[in-house]
Design a protein around this motif. Structure first.
Motif, short mmCIF file in Angstrom:
data_model
loop_
_atom_site.label_atom_id
_atom_site.label_comp_id
_atom_site.label_asym_id
_atom_site.label_seq_id
_atom_site.Cartn_x
_atom_site.Cartn_y
_atom_site.Cartn_z
N LEU A 141 0.83 -1.20 0.00
CA LEU A 141 0.00 0.00 0.00
C LEU A 141 0.87 1.25 0.00
CD1 LEU A 141 -2.75 1.42 0.22
CD2 LEU A 141 -2.72 0.95 2.66
N PHE A 142 1.91 1.27 0.79
CA PHE A 142 2.87 2.37 0.77
C PHE A 142 4.26 1.77 0.56
CE2 PHE A 142 -0.52 4.43 3.13
CZ PHE A 142 -0.52 5.69 2.55
N ALA A 143 5.01 2.37 -0.34
CA ALA A 143 6.41 2.00 -0.48
C ALA A 143 7.08 2.29 0.86
CB ALA A 143 7.06 2.81 -1.60
N ALA A 144 8.19 1.68 1.13
CA ALA A 144 8.85 1.82 2.43
C ALA A 144 9.00 3.29 2.81
CB ALA A 144 10.20 1.14 2.40
N PRO A 145 8.30 3.72 3.86
CA PRO A 145 8.42 5.12 4.27
C PRO A 145 9.75 5.38 4.98
CG PRO A 145 6.97 3.93 5.77
CD PRO A 145 7.35 2.98 4.67
N GLU A 146 10.19 6.62 4.90
CA GLU A 146 11.42 7.00 5.59
C GLU A 146 11.18 7.16 7.08
OE1 GLU A 146 13.22 10.42 3.76
OE2 GLU A 146 12.93 9.59 1.76
N GLN A 147 9.95 7.49 7.44
CA GLN A 147 9.62 7.69 8.85
C GLN A 147 8.18 7.26 9.10
OE1 GLN A 147 9.94 11.86 9.71
NE2 GLN A 147 8.90 12.45 7.86
N ARG A 148 7.83 7.16 10.36
CA ARG A 148 6.47 6.79 10.74
C ARG A 148 5.55 8.00 10.58
NH1 ARG A 148 5.55 4.09 16.51
NH2 ARG A 148 7.11 2.77 15.53
N HIS A 149 4.34 7.75 10.12
CA HIS A 149 3.34 8.80 9.97
C HIS A 149 2.06 8.36 10.65
CE1 HIS A 149 5.65 11.18 7.10
NE2 HIS A 149 6.05 10.02 6.63
N LYS A 150 1.65 9.11 11.63
CA LYS A 150 0.41 8.80 12.31
C LYS A 150 -0.73 9.48 11.56
CE LYS A 150 -1.75 8.75 16.76
NZ LYS A 150 -1.49 8.50 18.15
N LEU A 151 -1.80 8.74 11.32
CA LEU A 151 -2.97 9.28 10.65
C LEU A 151 -4.13 9.36 11.63
CD1 LEU A 151 -2.80 7.19 7.35
CD2 LEU A 151 -1.92 9.49 7.74
N ARG A 152 -5.04 10.28 11.35
CA ARG A 152 -6.24 10.44 12.18
C ARG A 152 -7.43 9.91 11.38
NH1 ARG A 152 -9.98 14.49 12.23
NH2 ARG A 152 -8.68 15.85 10.96
N LEU A 153 -8.17 8.98 11.98
CA LEU A 153 -9.35 8.43 11.33
C LEU A 153 -10.47 9.47 11.34
CD1 LEU A 153 -10.75 5.95 10.04
CD2 LEU A 153 -11.51 5.34 12.36
N VAL A 154 -11.00 9.77 10.16
CA VAL A 154 -12.11 10.71 10.02
C VAL A 154 -13.43 9.96 9.94
CG1 VAL A 154 -13.11 12.50 8.53
CG2 VAL A 154 -10.63 12.41 8.88
N ASP A 155 -13.42 8.84 9.18
CA ASP A 155 -14.64 8.07 8.97
C ASP A 155 -14.26 6.68 8.50
OD1 ASP A 155 -17.49 7.66 8.64
OD2 ASP A 155 -17.21 7.90 6.48
N SER A 156 -15.09 5.71 8.80
CA SER A 156 -14.91 4.36 8.31
C SER A 156 -16.29 3.74 8.12
CB SER A 156 -14.09 3.52 9.30
OG SER A 156 -13.83 2.25 8.76
N ARG A 157 -16.46 3.02 7.02
CA ARG A 157 -17.75 2.40 6.75
C ARG A 157 -17.57 1.15 5.91
NH1 ARG A 157 -19.98 7.32 3.00
NH2 ARG A 157 -18.90 8.56 4.52
N VAL A 158 -18.56 0.29 5.99
CA VAL A 158 -18.58 -0.91 5.16
C VAL A 158 -19.51 -0.64 3.99
CG1 VAL A 158 -19.16 -3.37 5.06
CG2 VAL A 158 -18.16 -2.41 7.14
#
Length: 189
Positions: A157-174
Motif C-alpha cells: 500500500l505504501f512503499a517503504a516510508p522514511e519515517q512513521r506517519h500517524k494518521l487520524r481516522l475521520v470516517d470508516s464504513r462498510v
C-alpha cells in the motif's frame, strides 16, 4: 488552496496489486462506486505515478467497449474529460496526458495545490508517489478501500516510508456489505 486526495484499493494483507501486477480483484458494487464518484465530483485534476498511469491509459480511453459495467460507464467519461498529470522522470507523455511532472516534487505539487481557482486533485492508486507525497506532508486526505481478499504479494500500500506517519481516522464504513473504506488525514490537516 486545493487538497490532494489519495484514493486507493488494497487487499486485507496490504497490497495494491497482486504478485504479477494483477488488479482484477477489486469489486466495485453500487455503494463503492457511489463513494468513488463522490470523490470524483470534488476534483478537477487526476494525478498518477507512471505504473498506475500505464494501467489506466491501457483501459479507460475505450473502457465501455471492453466492459459492460455501471461503474465503468460512469467513470470513463469523467476520466477522459478530466486533466491528467503523470509524475515520472522518464515518461514523455502521450495523447491522454495533460502534463508530465519530472522536476522537484515538493515545489511542483505545492504549486499545483496553490493554483488560482484550482480545485482538489485526486491521486489514484499507486504506492511510490503516495509514499513520497506523504513524506512531504502533501496529501490531505487518504481514502483506503480494503477488499476481502488476501493477495500474498505485490506492491505494498505504501512503499517503504522514511519515517512513521500517524494518521487520524475521520470516517470508516462498510460498503456493499464487504469493502471497508476508511478516510484518514494527517493529524495536522
Amino acid at each position: 488552496m486545493g487538497k490532494i486526495i489519495y484514493w486507493v484499493h488494497a487487499s486485507v494483507d496490504g497490497f495494491i496489486d497482486g504478485p504479477d501486477g494483477e488488479f482484477d480483484w477489486p469489486m466495485m458494487g453500487p455503494e463503492l462506486s457511489a463513494y468513488s464518484e463522490g470523490l470524483d465530483k470534488r476534483v478537477d485534476t487526476l494525478l498518477f505515478g507512471r505504473p498506475v498511469w500505464e494501467m489506466m491509459v491501457g483501459f479507460w480511453p475505450n473502457a465501455e467497449s471492453l466492459l459492460d459495467d455501471p461503474h465503468v460507464a460512469s467513470f470513463a467519461p469523467f476520466w477522459r474529460a478530466t486533466p491528467k498529470i503523470v509524475f515520472s522522470r522518464t515518461y514523455p507523455g502521450d495523447e491522454w496526458t495533460s502534463r508530465v511532472i519530472s522536476g522537484n516534487l515538493a515545489e511542483e505539487v505545492t504549486a499545483l495545490k496553490a493554483r488560482p481557482g484550482g480545485g482538489d486533485l485526486l491521486l489514484t492508486g499507486g504506492s511510490a508517489l503516495a509514499a513520497a507525497l506523504t513524506e512531504l506532508g502533501l496529501i490531505d486526505e487518504y481514502h483506503v478501500a480494503v477488499h476481502p481478499v488476501v493477495l500474498g504479494g505485490g506492491r505494498k500500500l505504501f512503499a517503504a516510508p522514511e519515517q512513521r506517519h500517524k494518521l487520524r481516522l475521520v470516517d470508516s464504513r462498510v460498503l456493499d456489505g464487504q469493502v471497508v473504506v476508511s478516510h484518514y488525514q494527517l493529524p495536522s490537516s
